[in-house]
Design an enzyme around this catalytic site. Structure first.
Site, PDB file in Angstrom:
ATOM      1  N   SER A  26       0.737  -1.218   0.019  1.00 57.31           N
ATOM      2  CA  SER A  26      -0.001  -0.030   0.003  1.00 57.31           C
ATOM      3  C   SER A  26       1.044   1.123   0.162  1.00 57.31           C
ATOM      4  O   SER A  26       0.579   2.295  -0.899  1.00 57.31           O
ATOM      5  CB  SER A  26      -1.101   0.180   1.465  1.00 57.31           C
ATOM      6  OG  SER A  26      -1.348  -1.333   1.545  1.00 57.31           O
ATOM      7  N   ARG A  30       1.560   3.871  -3.339  1.00 54.86           N
ATOM      8  CA  ARG A  30       0.922   5.498  -3.248  1.00 54.86           C
ATOM      9  C   ARG A  30       2.299   6.110  -3.146  1.00 54.86           C
ATOM     10  O   ARG A  30       2.245   7.347  -3.920  1.00 54.86           O
ATOM     11  CB  ARG A  30       0.427   5.382  -1.602  1.00 54.86           C
ATOM     12  CG  ARG A  30      -1.101   4.886  -1.697  1.00 54.86           C
ATOM     13  CD  ARG A  30      -1.297   4.940   0.021  1.00 54.86           C
ATOM     14  NE  ARG A  30      -2.704   4.812   0.370  1.00 54.86           N
ATOM     15  CZ  ARG A  30      -3.090   3.487   0.507  1.00 54.86           C
ATOM     16  NH1 ARG A  30      -2.177   2.513  -0.095  1.00 54.86           N
ATOM     17  NH2 ARG A  30      -4.373   3.273   0.756  1.00 54.86           N
ATOM     18  N   ASP A  52       2.956  -5.993  -8.106  1.00 58.91           N
ATOM     19  CA  ASP A  52       1.931  -4.932  -8.247  1.00 58.91           C
ATOM     20  C   ASP A  52       2.842  -3.591  -8.423  1.00 58.91           C
ATOM     21  O   ASP A  52       2.292  -2.653  -9.057  1.00 58.91           O
ATOM     22  CB  ASP A  52       1.176  -4.789  -6.988  1.00 58.91           C
ATOM     23  CG  ASP A  52      -0.233  -5.436  -7.060  1.00 58.91           C
ATOM     24  OD1 ASP A  52      -0.127  -6.559  -7.758  1.00 58.91           O
ATOM     25  OD2 ASP A  52      -1.053  -5.501  -6.053  1.00 58.91           O
ATOM     26  N   ASN A  97      -3.506  -7.101 -11.883  1.00 62.72           N
ATOM     27  CA  ASN A  97      -4.664  -7.300 -10.879  1.00 62.72           C
ATOM     28  C   ASN A  97      -4.343  -6.502  -9.715  1.00 62.72           C
ATOM     29  O   ASN A  97      -4.691  -6.494  -8.587  1.00 62.72           O
ATOM     30  CB  ASN A  97      -4.630  -8.865 -10.303  1.00 62.72           C
ATOM     31  CG  ASN A  97      -5.990  -8.958  -9.669  1.00 62.72           C
ATOM     32  OD1 ASN A  97      -6.934  -8.382  -9.721  1.00 62.72           O
ATOM     33  ND2 ASN A  97      -6.107 -10.212  -9.069  1.00 62.72           N
ATOM     34  N   SER A 180     -15.105   0.061  -0.939  1.00 63.98           N
ATOM     35  CA  SER A 180     -13.519  -0.073  -0.842  1.00 63.98           C
ATOM     36  C   SER A 180     -13.083   1.355  -0.300  1.00 63.98           C
ATOM     37  O   SER A 180     -13.747   2.581  -1.154  1.00 63.98           O
ATOM     38  CB  SER A 180     -13.462  -0.585  -2.025  1.00 63.98           C
ATOM     39  OG  SER A 180     -11.519  -0.251  -2.095  1.00 63.98           O
ATOM     40  N   SER A 181     -12.362   1.408   0.550  1.00 66.44           N
ATOM     41  CA  SER A 181     -11.659   2.537   0.843  1.00 66.44           C
ATOM     42  C   SER A 181     -10.886   3.039   0.032  1.00 66.44           C
ATOM     43  O   SER A 181     -10.304   4.515  -0.218  1.00 66.44           O
ATOM     44  CB  SER A 181     -10.753   2.763   2.082  1.00 66.44           C
ATOM     45  OG  SER A 181      -9.713   1.847   1.844  1.00 66.44           O
ATOM     46  N   GLN A 182     -10.266   2.358  -1.096  1.00 64.74           N
ATOM     47  CA  GLN A 182      -9.375   2.663  -2.132  1.00 64.74           C
ATOM     48  C   GLN A 182     -10.056   3.900  -3.065  1.00 64.74           C
ATOM     49  O   GLN A 182      -9.147   4.338  -3.818  1.00 64.74           O
ATOM     50  CB  GLN A 182      -8.816   1.521  -3.015  1.00 64.74           C
ATOM     51  CG  GLN A 182      -7.948   0.672  -2.265  1.00 64.74           C
ATOM     52  CD  GLN A 182      -7.548  -0.582  -3.059  1.00 64.74           C
ATOM     53  OE1 GLN A 182      -7.462  -0.537  -4.527  1.00 64.74           O
ATOM     54  NE2 GLN A 182      -7.141  -1.780  -2.757  1.00 64.74           N
ATOM     55  N   ASP A 330      -7.111  -7.228   5.362  1.00 67.28           N
ATOM     56  CA  ASP A 330      -6.031  -8.242   4.826  1.00 67.28           C
ATOM     57  C   ASP A 330      -5.475  -9.297   5.760  1.00 67.28           C
ATOM     58  O   ASP A 330      -5.711 -10.375   5.743  1.00 67.28           O
ATOM     59  CB  ASP A 330      -5.230  -7.588   4.018  1.00 67.28           C
ATOM     60  CG  ASP A 330      -5.579  -6.959   2.723  1.00 67.28           C
ATOM     61  OD1 ASP A 330      -7.023  -7.172   2.667  1.00 67.28           O
ATOM     62  OD2 ASP A 330      -4.991  -6.283   2.337  1.00 67.28           O
ATOM     63  N   LYS A 357     -11.934  -8.368  -3.242  1.00 68.74           N
ATOM     64  CA  LYS A 357     -10.774  -8.393  -3.377  1.00 68.74           C
ATOM     65  C   LYS A 357     -10.167  -9.322  -4.278  1.00 68.74           C
ATOM     66  O   LYS A 357     -10.790  -9.416  -5.220  1.00 68.74           O
ATOM     67  CB  LYS A 357      -9.882  -8.933  -2.044  1.00 68.74           C
ATOM     68  CG  LYS A 357     -10.275  -7.730  -0.623  1.00 68.74           C
ATOM     69  CD  LYS A 357      -9.498  -6.767  -1.213  1.00 68.74           C
ATOM     70  CE  LYS A 357     -10.047  -5.648  -0.076  1.00 68.74           C
ATOM     71  NZ  LYS A 357      -9.149  -5.282   1.135  1.00 68.74           N
ATOM     72  N   GLU A 358      -8.912  -9.551  -4.415  1.00 68.28           N
ATOM     73  CA  GLU A 358      -8.153 -10.450  -5.582  1.00 68.28           C
ATOM     74  C   GLU A 358      -9.303 -11.514  -5.900  1.00 68.28           C
ATOM     75  O   GLU A 358      -9.269 -12.108  -7.136  1.00 68.28           O
ATOM     76  CB  GLU A 358      -6.688 -11.069  -5.257  1.00 68.28           C
ATOM     77  CG  GLU A 358      -5.649 -10.337  -5.015  1.00 68.28           C
ATOM     78  CD  GLU A 358      -5.502  -9.095  -3.860  1.00 68.28           C
ATOM     79  OE1 GLU A 358      -6.808  -8.977  -3.127  1.00 68.28           O
ATOM     80  OE2 GLU A 358      -4.588  -8.387  -3.979  1.00 68.28           O
ATOM     81  N   HIS A 402      -2.643 -13.871  -3.564  1.00 68.58           N
ATOM     82  CA  HIS A 402      -1.141 -13.985  -2.720  1.00 68.58           C
ATOM     83  C   HIS A 402      -1.590 -14.362  -1.406  1.00 68.58           C
ATOM     84  O   HIS A 402      -0.955 -15.326  -0.464  1.00 68.58           O
ATOM     85  CB  HIS A 402      -0.593 -12.934  -2.614  1.00 68.58           C
ATOM     86  CG  HIS A 402      -1.060 -11.809  -2.481  1.00 68.58           C
ATOM     87  ND1 HIS A 402      -0.734 -10.717  -1.838  1.00 68.58           N
ATOM     88  CD2 HIS A 402      -2.385 -11.074  -2.585  1.00 68.58           C
ATOM     89  CE1 HIS A 402      -1.676  -9.677  -1.460  1.00 68.58           C
ATOM     90  NE2 HIS A 402      -2.710  -9.863  -2.057  1.00 68.58           N
ATOM     91  N   ARG A 403      -2.540 -13.779  -0.629  1.00 69.12           N
ATOM     92  CA  ARG A 403      -3.095 -13.991   0.804  1.00 69.12           C
ATOM     93  C   ARG A 403      -3.504 -15.221   1.140  1.00 69.12           C
ATOM     94  O   ARG A 403      -2.976 -15.927   2.258  1.00 69.12           O
ATOM     95  CB  ARG A 403      -3.773 -12.906   1.398  1.00 69.12           C
ATOM     96  CG  ARG A 403      -3.279 -11.474   1.044  1.00 69.12           C
ATOM     97  CD  ARG A 403      -3.648 -10.449   2.239  1.00 69.12           C
ATOM     98  NE  ARG A 403      -3.006  -9.179   1.685  1.00 69.12           N
ATOM     99  CZ  ARG A 403      -1.703  -8.763   2.021  1.00 69.12           C
ATOM    100  NH1 ARG A 403      -0.911  -9.663   2.600  1.00 69.12           N
ATOM    101  NH2 ARG A 403      -1.185  -7.794   1.611  1.00 69.12           N
ATOM    102  N   LYS A 430       2.764 -11.326  -5.818  1.00 67.16           N
ATOM    103  CA  LYS A 430       2.144  -9.983  -5.816  1.00 67.16           C
ATOM    104  C   LYS A 430       2.463  -9.105  -4.541  1.00 67.16           C
ATOM    105  O   LYS A 430       2.762  -7.863  -5.003  1.00 67.16           O
ATOM    106  CB  LYS A 430       0.462 -10.203  -5.381  1.00 67.16           C
ATOM    107  CG  LYS A 430      -0.184  -9.166  -5.570  1.00 67.16           C
ATOM    108  CD  LYS A 430      -2.021  -9.488  -5.610  1.00 67.16           C
ATOM    109  CE  LYS A 430      -2.644  -8.522  -5.456  1.00 67.16           C
ATOM    110  NZ  LYS A 430      -2.970  -7.646  -6.554  1.00 67.16           N
TER     111      LYS A 430
END
Ligand code: DC
Length: 675
Positions: A26, A30, A52, A97, A180-182, A330, A357-358, A402-403, A430
């Site tokens: 993250s 950014r 990413d 992704n 999503s906060s994104q 996450d 998510k993914e 990935h997670r 990722k």
């Protein structure tokens, strides 16, 4: 990185040691975007090197930013920003992704294209085109940015275009915060670009989720000279005249979400010494650092300072918890796997964002946890996990997420000593390309739990080629035991020690400073990979290896190759003497004629003159010596699979061995029983 179709984790027992975390995803993306929008250069340290960040770096390059790696580690970059002025007016950006690239780039390029003129197309992999972006597009359209959906309404791919009318920044821009906060993050990062004439206000509709990620955004904006005024979590004001100013240099913190796997590892398995995690600690700006509180509530014993954490097993079995996970979406996936080791049912709530998510993470976690034998209940925004009564060996699908791969690796500590298969383990790239290597560097388990495949056979039977190919396919370590004898022979030849002086040869073997770097044998600092392959060294090795003193001295060295996740060893006595308990033993042969031909081709291709008839005589002599010596003669183990590869390609031999291996693994049977 494990680039294999699957990775089998053997049952694991305990953990200890230090791990250095890769940079936060993250923060990395950014920082890259802010550096790309700033005037001047920014030196970024400890950047995450992953899929990413790679797509973000590539996007910046396409947009005309100077993107220069510093050093070879891939973690320091010098970014020359565009200073808020487009230098490229047309680009097609492929963003894989990476949500952390798609959302903010959409916002930034939408306002840049609209105000300065330009056309940009943003796309990704198929899953990216299923991840919603409509709320962000709606917010940008309120400003007057022309945006077209090129596929399905509400989803990427997108086209961002120019407009002749000025953007409307007078009214507050409304954005939904509950999916999503994104989306909010994307607007916060991009809208300083349109603050020339007045303050710009963003208002959040609905309950804002994942607030800690918005805090990261505000924190980093401040580092780049933009002070956002905040009224609770509803109203954000970007002051008139905001401009991105590079801080010159910036360090990216370790990834707190990645830390969660190692915090869990400590809580589950650090019984003797702690697991020390470097890169995040008490001073972290990442919300997922609060995973520590949840892990402590479940029983972990944690100490922390600036930039580090140390975790040990506290109370165990773990305590089950009920937790609103909105603040750690996450890392909460890691809690779901820890729940397998708890007493009672763990309930994770307020996790609706998992579905966008993914992959649909609620469905994925439910299905995969069940494969292990857990009882799982789930709904639109919760998951509840009750540990297995008896654990099953499971083949875990990872959904390009990935997670899922990372958290399920922790299932290998199960008390029933079941191995865990993780499909497509390379998806960890990722955010943490070397995750499994880092994990394996910290774990211990009884040797008997670590699988071994042996491939024995006569000289030039192709066992080295076959064994190393199998090792690569399974992600296992590889031992070429011939190299150990050849290295002893090489040293003996250099010291002029005779082949009949068993004691002196034994001393050489015992003092051998042999290690392998990237598959190449080294004696001390010298790379001897090439020297060991010489014919005269092979012939000497055959004599040297007949001495019991030599064989005994080299035994421990060979045994030390048996490490997590597994070993493929080739030689003469791998299945009979060194690893008599091996899980699969292959005895590979080929006719003398075939082997002489293969060796001939090999030598000629290296420019070494050779004669087939002579080679054949030498091979026969070598076979006789290897078979007739009194210690560890070359012979198939009683339980060996005999494979004559005279008429087989390497691939065909490999398929046969892999099939035999699969039959000895518990996963296929478990899948069949389930179906
Ligand atoms: O597999 P290779 O050709 O690299 O082996 C060189 C010699 O080492 C071989 O002639 C016999 C000996 N050797 C052995 O005795 N036991 C092993 N496990 C491997 C090799």
């Amino acid at each position: 990185m494990f680039n294999t179709p699957f990775l089998d984790l053997p049952p694991l027992q305990s953990a200890a040691g230090t791990v250095r975390l890769p940079g936060s995803k993250s923060i990395s993306n950014r920082v890259l975007l802010l550096a790309g929008l700033s005037e001047g250069h920014t030196l970024v340290h400890d950047l995450l090197d992953s899929d990413d960040t790679r797509v973000m770096l590539q996007a910046l390059r396409q947009l005309g930013c100077a993107v220069e790696p510093q050093g070879s580690a891939g973690t320091t970059w010098r970014i020359g920003g565009i200073g808020g002025r487009l230098s490229t007016r047309e680009a097609r950006l492929f963003l894989g992704n990476a949500g952390t690239a798609m959302r903010p780039l959409t916002a930034a390029l939408a306002v840049l294209a609209a105000t300065q003129g330009g056309t940009f197309q943003l796309s990704g992999i198929a899953r990216m085109h299923e991840r919603p972006i409509g709320d962000l597009v709606d917010a940008l359209r309120q400003l007057g940015c022309p945006i077209d959906y090129l596929g399905n309404e509400g989803f990427p791919p997108l086209r961002l275009r120019a407009t002749t009318s000025p953007l409307d920044t007078a009214a507050p821009i409304r954005v939904r915060g509950d999916v999503s906060s994104q989306f909010l993050t994307a607007l916060l990062l991009a809208l300083p670009l349109v603050t020339t004439h007045r303050d710009v206000v963003i208002e959040v509709e609905g309950e804002l989720i994942s607030k800690p990620y918005v805090e990261i955004t505000l924190n980093l904006l401040a580092r780049f000279g933009i002070a956002v005024a905040r009224d609770g979590w509803r109203r954000f004001t970007l002051p008139q005249g905001s401009a991105y100013r590079s801080p010159g240099e910036i360090h990216v913190e370790g990834d707190a979400s990645s830390a969660s796997y190692f915090i869990a590892l400590g809580a589950l398995a650090a019984t003797e010494a702690p697991v020390r995690i470097e890169g995040v600690g008490s001073d972290s700006i990442q919300g997922d650092i609060r995973f520590v509180d949840a892990a402590q509530a479940m029983g972990a014993s944690v100490t922390t300072g600036p930039g580090w954490l140390e975790v040990r097993r506290g109370s165990f079995a773990l305590r089950s918890i009920t937790l609103d996970c909105n603040h750690i979406p996450d890392a909460a996936m890691t809690l779901a796997v820890m729940a397998l080791y708890a007493q009672g049912t763990t309930r994770l709530t307020n996790i609706a964002s998992w579905r966008v998510k993914e992959t649909d993470r609620i469905a994925a976690m439910r299905d995969e946890l069940r494969k292990l034998g857990a009882q799982v209940d789930s709904g639109d925004d919760f998951i509840a996990i009750t540990p297995p009564r008896s654990w099953r060996p499971a083949s875990i699908a990872t959904y390009d997420d990935h997670r899922i791969a990372m958290c399920f690796a922790l299932a290998a500590f199960n008390p029933d000593r079941q191995p865990v298969r993780v499909l497509d383990p390379q998806c960890v790239a990722k955010t943490f390309p070397d995750y499994f290597e880092a994990l394996f560097g910290l774990v211990q388990t009884p040797l008997a739990c670590i699988p071994v495949i042996t491939v024995d056979g006569p000289t030039a039977s192709g066992k080295g080629t076959l064994a190393s190919a199998i090792a690569r396919r399974l992600g296992y370590h590889f031992l070429d035991s011939g190299a150990v004898y050849r290295a002893t022979a090489l040293v003996a030849m250099r010291k002029s020690v005779a082949a009949d002086d068993g004691d002196a040869l034994g001393r050489i073997a015992a003092g051998l400073d042999l290690h392998f770097i990237g598959g190449d044998a080294h004696l001390g600092d010298e790379n001897v990979a090439e020297a060991l392959r010489a014919e005269d060294v092979g012939a000497m090795a055959s004599r040297v290896s007949a001495w019991p003193q030599v064989r005994e001295a080299l035994r421990q060295l060979q045994l030390s190759f048996r490490r997590v996740p597994g070993l493929v060893a080739d030689g003469r006595d791998m299945g009979t003497v060194i690893f008599p308990g091996a899980n699969l033993k292959v005895f590979l042969t080929a006719s003398v004629a075939t082997r002489a031909e293969r060796r001939h081709k090999q030598l000629i291709s290296k420019g070494i003159p050779a004669n087939i008839a002579t080679l054949r005589t030498e091979l026969e002599a070598r076979d006789a010596r290897d078979q007739n010596r009194s210690v560890s003669p070359l012979e198939p183990a009683q339980d060996a699979m005999l494979l004559d590869n005279s008429a087989l390609t390497v691939d065909a031999s490999m398929e046969q061995v892999l099939n035999a291996w699969e039959q000895r693994r518990p996963f296929a049977a478990a899948a069949a029983a389930k179906g």
